[in-house]
Design a protein around this motif. Structure first.
Motif, PDB file in Angstrom:
ATOM      1  N   GLY A   3       0.817  -1.200   0.000  1.00 26.45           N
ATOM      2  CA  GLY A   3       0.000   0.000   0.000  1.00 26.45           C
ATOM      3  C   GLY A   3       0.849   1.248   0.000  1.00 26.45           C
ATOM      4  O   GLY A   3       2.054   1.222  -0.160  1.00 26.45           O
ATOM      5  N   VAL A   4       0.194   2.380   0.219  1.00 31.31           N
ATOM      6  CA  VAL A   4       0.873   3.670   0.184  1.00 31.31           C
ATOM      7  C   VAL A   4       1.619   3.893   1.491  1.00 31.31           C
ATOM      8  O   VAL A   4       1.048   3.757   2.583  1.00 31.31           O
ATOM      9  CB  VAL A   4      -0.137   4.809  -0.046  1.00 31.31           C
ATOM     10  N   ALA A   5       2.892   4.204   1.384  1.00 30.02           N
ATOM     11  CA  ALA A   5       3.707   4.451   2.570  1.00 30.02           C
ATOM     12  C   ALA A   5       3.678   5.926   2.916  1.00 30.02           C
ATOM     13  O   ALA A   5       3.684   6.784   2.037  1.00 30.02           O
ATOM     14  CB  ALA A   5       5.143   4.006   2.315  1.00 30.02           C
ATOM     15  N   HIS A   6       3.617   6.221   4.203  1.00 25.41           N
ATOM     16  CA  HIS A   6       3.579   7.601   4.671  1.00 25.41           C
ATOM     17  C   HIS A   6       4.744   7.860   5.607  1.00 25.41           C
ATOM     18  O   HIS A   6       5.256   6.931   6.242  1.00 25.41           O
ATOM     19  CB  HIS A   6       2.261   7.861   5.404  1.00 25.41           C
ATOM     20  N   PRO A   7       5.170   9.133   5.704  1.00 25.39           N
ATOM     21  CA  PRO A   7       6.237   9.446   6.659  1.00 25.39           C
ATOM     22  C   PRO A   7       5.840   9.019   8.062  1.00 25.39           C
ATOM     23  O   PRO A   7       4.670   9.053   8.440  1.00 25.39           O
ATOM     24  CB  PRO A   7       6.363  10.971   6.546  1.00 25.39           C
ATOM     25  N   VAL A   8       6.824   8.601   8.831  1.00 28.85           N
ATOM     26  CA  VAL A   8       6.586   8.162  10.202  1.00 28.85           C
ATOM     27  C   VAL A   8       7.582   8.856  11.119  1.00 28.85           C
ATOM     28  O   VAL A   8       8.593   9.407  10.681  1.00 28.85           O
ATOM     29  CB  VAL A   8       6.735   6.630  10.337  1.00 28.85           C
ATOM     30  N   VAL A   9       7.266   8.843  12.419  1.00 32.84           N
ATOM     31  CA  VAL A   9       8.170   9.398  13.419  1.00 32.84           C
ATOM     32  C   VAL A   9       8.910   8.244  14.072  1.00 32.84           C
ATOM     33  O   VAL A   9       8.300   7.340  14.643  1.00 32.84           O
ATOM     34  CB  VAL A   9       7.399  10.201  14.486  1.00 32.84           C
ATOM     35  N   ARG A  10      10.231   8.253  13.953  1.00 31.25           N
ATOM     36  CA  ARG A  10      11.067   7.245  14.597  1.00 31.25           C
ATOM     37  C   ARG A  10      12.160   7.956  15.369  1.00 31.25           C
ATOM     38  O   ARG A  10      12.875   8.792  14.819  1.00 31.25           O
ATOM     39  CB  ARG A  10      11.702   6.301  13.564  1.00 31.25           C
ATOM     40  N   TRP A  11      12.260   7.585  16.642  1.00 29.87           N
ATOM     41  CA  TRP A  11      13.279   8.180  17.507  1.00 29.87           C
ATOM     42  C   TRP A  11      13.219   9.712  17.477  1.00 29.87           C
ATOM     43  O   TRP A  11      14.244  10.405  17.469  1.00 29.87           O
ATOM     44  CB  TRP A  11      14.673   7.671  17.095  1.00 29.87           C
ATOM     45  N   GLY A  12      11.971  10.232  17.428  1.00 30.52           N
ATOM     46  CA  GLY A  12      11.757  11.669  17.481  1.00 30.52           C
ATOM     47  C   GLY A  12      11.984  12.404  16.182  1.00 30.52           C
ATOM     48  O   GLY A  12      11.943  13.634  16.145  1.00 30.52           O
ATOM     49  N   VAL A  13      12.210  11.678  15.081  1.00 27.99           N
ATOM     50  CA  VAL A  13      12.494  12.308  13.786  1.00 27.99           C
ATOM     51  C   VAL A  13      11.460  11.840  12.761  1.00 27.99           C
ATOM     52  O   VAL A  13      11.162  10.644  12.677  1.00 27.99           O
ATOM     53  CB  VAL A  13      13.920  11.941  13.300  1.00 27.99           C
ATOM     54  N   PRO A  17       9.353   5.988   5.316  1.00 29.69           N
ATOM     55  CA  PRO A  17       9.510   4.567   5.659  1.00 29.69           C
ATOM     56  C   PRO A  17      10.678   3.940   4.896  1.00 29.69           C
ATOM     57  O   PRO A  17      11.032   4.371   3.794  1.00 29.69           O
ATOM     58  CB  PRO A  17       8.183   3.947   5.215  1.00 29.69           C
ATOM     59  N   ILE A  18      11.245   2.930   5.483  1.00 34.10           N
ATOM     60  CA  ILE A  18      12.345   2.190   4.880  1.00 34.10           C
ATOM     61  C   ILE A  18      11.771   1.160   3.921  1.00 34.10           C
ATOM     62  O   ILE A  18      10.888   0.383   4.282  1.00 34.10           O
ATOM     63  CB  ILE A  18      13.164   1.474   5.973  1.00 34.10           C
ATOM     64  N   ARG A  43       4.322  -9.610  10.091  1.00 31.82           N
ATOM     65  CA  ARG A  43       4.947  -8.863  11.182  1.00 31.82           C
ATOM     66  C   ARG A  43       5.678  -7.627  10.671  1.00 31.82           C
ATOM     67  O   ARG A  43       5.612  -6.571  11.292  1.00 31.82           O
ATOM     68  CB  ARG A  43       5.897  -9.784  11.956  1.00 31.82           C
ATOM     69  N   ALA A  44       6.351  -7.765   9.558  1.00 30.05           N
ATOM     70  CA  ALA A  44       7.070  -6.613   9.004  1.00 30.05           C
ATOM     71  C   ALA A  44       6.104  -5.498   8.630  1.00 30.05           C
ATOM     72  O   ALA A  44       6.404  -4.304   8.814  1.00 30.05           O
ATOM     73  CB  ALA A  44       7.875  -7.052   7.787  1.00 30.05           C
ATOM     74  N   ARG A  45       4.941  -5.844   8.116  1.00 31.12           N
ATOM     75  CA  ARG A  45       3.974  -4.825   7.690  1.00 31.12           C
ATOM     76  C   ARG A  45       3.285  -4.144   8.862  1.00 31.12           C
ATOM     77  O   ARG A  45       2.650  -3.107   8.685  1.00 31.12           O
ATOM     78  CB  ARG A  45       2.971  -5.446   6.724  1.00 31.12           C
ATOM     79  N   HIS A  46       3.438  -4.687  10.053  1.00 33.01           N
ATOM     80  CA  HIS A  46       2.934  -4.020  11.248  1.00 33.01           C
ATOM     81  C   HIS A  46       4.012  -3.173  11.926  1.00 33.01           C
ATOM     82  O   HIS A  46       3.715  -2.460  12.893  1.00 33.01           O
ATOM     83  CB  HIS A  46       2.384  -5.056  12.239  1.00 33.01           C
ATOM     84  N   HIS A  47       5.235  -3.267  11.428  1.00 30.45           N
ATOM     85  CA  HIS A  47       6.323  -2.478  12.010  1.00 30.45           C
ATOM     86  C   HIS A  47       6.295  -1.087  11.369  1.00 30.45           C
ATOM     87  O   HIS A  47       6.319  -0.962  10.144  1.00 30.45           O
ATOM     88  CB  HIS A  47       7.670  -3.156  11.746  1.00 30.45           C
ATOM     89  N   PRO A  48       6.249  -0.034  12.168  1.00 31.95           N
ATOM     90  CA  PRO A  48       6.074   1.312  11.605  1.00 31.95           C
ATOM     91  C   PRO A  48       7.238   1.826  10.773  1.00 31.95           C
ATOM     92  O   PRO A  48       7.070   2.781  10.003  1.00 31.95           O
ATOM     93  CB  PRO A  48       5.891   2.187  12.855  1.00 31.95           C
ATOM     94  N   ALA A  49       8.402   1.196  10.877  1.00 31.12           N
ATOM     95  CA  ALA A  49       9.567   1.705  10.148  1.00 31.12           C
ATOM     96  C   ALA A  49       9.546   1.354   8.668  1.00 31.12           C
ATOM     97  O   ALA A  49      10.204   2.020   7.870  1.00 31.12           O
ATOM     98  CB  ALA A  49      10.848   1.166  10.774  1.00 31.12           C
ATOM     99  N   PHE A  50       8.784   0.311   8.290  1.00 30.87           N
ATOM    100  CA  PHE A  50       8.984  -0.275   6.963  1.00 30.87           C
ATOM    101  C   PHE A  50       7.810  -0.136   6.007  1.00 30.87           C
ATOM    102  O   PHE A  50       6.649  -0.167   6.398  1.00 30.87           O
ATOM    103  CB  PHE A  50       9.298  -1.775   7.112  1.00 30.87           C
ATOM    104  N   ASP A  51       8.173  -0.022   4.746  1.00 33.62           N
ATOM    105  CA  ASP A  51       7.273  -0.222   3.612  1.00 33.62           C
ATOM    106  C   ASP A  51       7.735  -1.541   3.001  1.00 33.62           C
ATOM    107  O   ASP A  51       8.784  -1.598   2.366  1.00 33.62           O
ATOM    108  CB  ASP A  51       7.399   0.930   2.621  1.00 33.62           C
ATOM    109  N   THR A  52       6.983  -2.604   3.220  1.00 30.73           N
ATOM    110  CA  THR A  52       7.451  -3.960   2.952  1.00 30.73           C
ATOM    111  C   THR A  52       6.876  -4.528   1.666  1.00 30.73           C
ATOM    112  O   THR A  52       5.673  -4.463   1.428  1.00 30.73           O
ATOM    113  CB  THR A  52       7.079  -4.895   4.119  1.00 30.73           C
ATOM    114  N   GLU A  53       7.757  -5.095   0.842  1.00 26.73           N
ATOM    115  CA  GLU A  53       7.378  -5.798  -0.378  1.00 26.73           C
ATOM    116  C   GLU A  53       7.969  -7.208  -0.340  1.00 26.73           C
ATOM    117  O   GLU A  53       8.909  -7.480   0.411  1.00 26.73           O
ATOM    118  CB  GLU A  53       7.896  -5.060  -1.616  1.00 26.73           C
ATOM    119  N   VAL A  54       7.437  -8.082  -1.171  1.00 27.34           N
ATOM    120  CA  VAL A  54       7.916  -9.463  -1.253  1.00 27.34           C
ATOM    121  C   VAL A  54       8.497  -9.708  -2.637  1.00 27.34           C
ATOM    122  O   VAL A  54       7.840  -9.445  -3.650  1.00 27.34           O
ATOM    123  CB  VAL A  54       6.776 -10.466  -0.983  1.00 27.34           C
ATOM    124  N   LEU A  55       9.724 -10.222  -2.662  1.00 31.08           N
ATOM    125  CA  LEU A  55      10.384 -10.573  -3.907  1.00 31.08           C
ATOM    126  C   LEU A  55      10.578 -12.094  -3.892  1.00 31.08           C
ATOM    127  O   LEU A  55      11.494 -12.601  -3.258  1.00 31.08           O
ATOM    128  CB  LEU A  55      11.723  -9.846  -4.027  1.00 31.08           C
TER     129      LEU A  55
END
Length: 199
Positions: A3-13, A17-18, A43-55
């Motif tokens: 889906g569409v990835a949006h900016p996130v706040v990680r460690w105050g910044v 998404p990665i 699990r990866a898709r529930h982690h806020p840091a990532f925009d996850t795809e499968v290859l």
């Protein structure tokens, strides 16, 4: 697709998404890989840091002679656009699948200065020998491996009909792996922005 990835706040910044690629390393008929990979991807898709795809390498026709083709060009472009990787690997005869080695060899600069984690499965060894061999291989293309791994021993007995597992070590390991991967990917992103990797 994630889906569409949006900016996130990680460690105050606030940051983008990665882009994480989960690479399914087995192409064998009757493989168990999709069960393991799909469990981890949820699990990866529930982690806020990532925009996850499968290859899935079963869907990619990479030449065994490493020649340039339209498919291999698309593969390298996809690897280049990712910032982190997780390789899902079984263990075949004390090693990892040939398709996974061919995939690593099919790109070069595209892998460099990017972190990678491993999710393995197998019999009594849980695929750990495959993971340890892969650590040596990816080091040669200048990747950084995270310490935490996930392994499933006697994997077919670890998952229920719904594709979930009650393996506490694997559940905890997946969370730790993703956190470590996010840390390294953020560090690498900042370093690449400051100066080119000297590879």
């Amino acid at each position: 697709m994630s889906g569409v990835a949006h900016p996130v706040v990680r460690w105050g910044v606030v940051t983008e998404p990665i882009r994480l690629e989960v690479i399914v390393g087995s192409v064998r008929e009757g493989r168990f890989a999709p069960v393991v990979a799909e469990w981890f991807v949820r699990r990866a898709r529930h982690h806020p840091a990532f925009d996850t795809e499968v290859l899935d390498l079963a869907d990619v026709e990479l030449p065994h002679d490493l020649s340039a083709t339209a498919e291999s060009d698309r593969f390298r472009e996809r690897i280049a656009s990712a910032e982190a990787f997780v390789m899902v690997t079984p263990e075949y005869n004390h090693g990892y699948p040939a398709a996974l080695k061919n995939a690593v060899d099919s790109a070069k600069q595209e892998w460099r200065a990017k972190p990678v984690g491993f999710v393995s499965y197998g019999g009594l060894s849980g695929g750990l020998r495959a993971t340890e061999q892969l650590r040596q291989v990816v080091a040669e293309v200048h990747m950084v491996t995270v310490r935490q791994t996930v392994s499933f021993h006697q994997a077919r007995k670890r998952f229920g009909p719904d594709g979930e597992t009650e393996d506490g070590a694997a559940i905890d390991g997946a969370a730790r792996l993703l956190d470590q991967l996010a840390w390294w990917a953020d560090a690498a992103r900042s370093a690449r922005a400051a100066r080119p990797y000297p590879g």
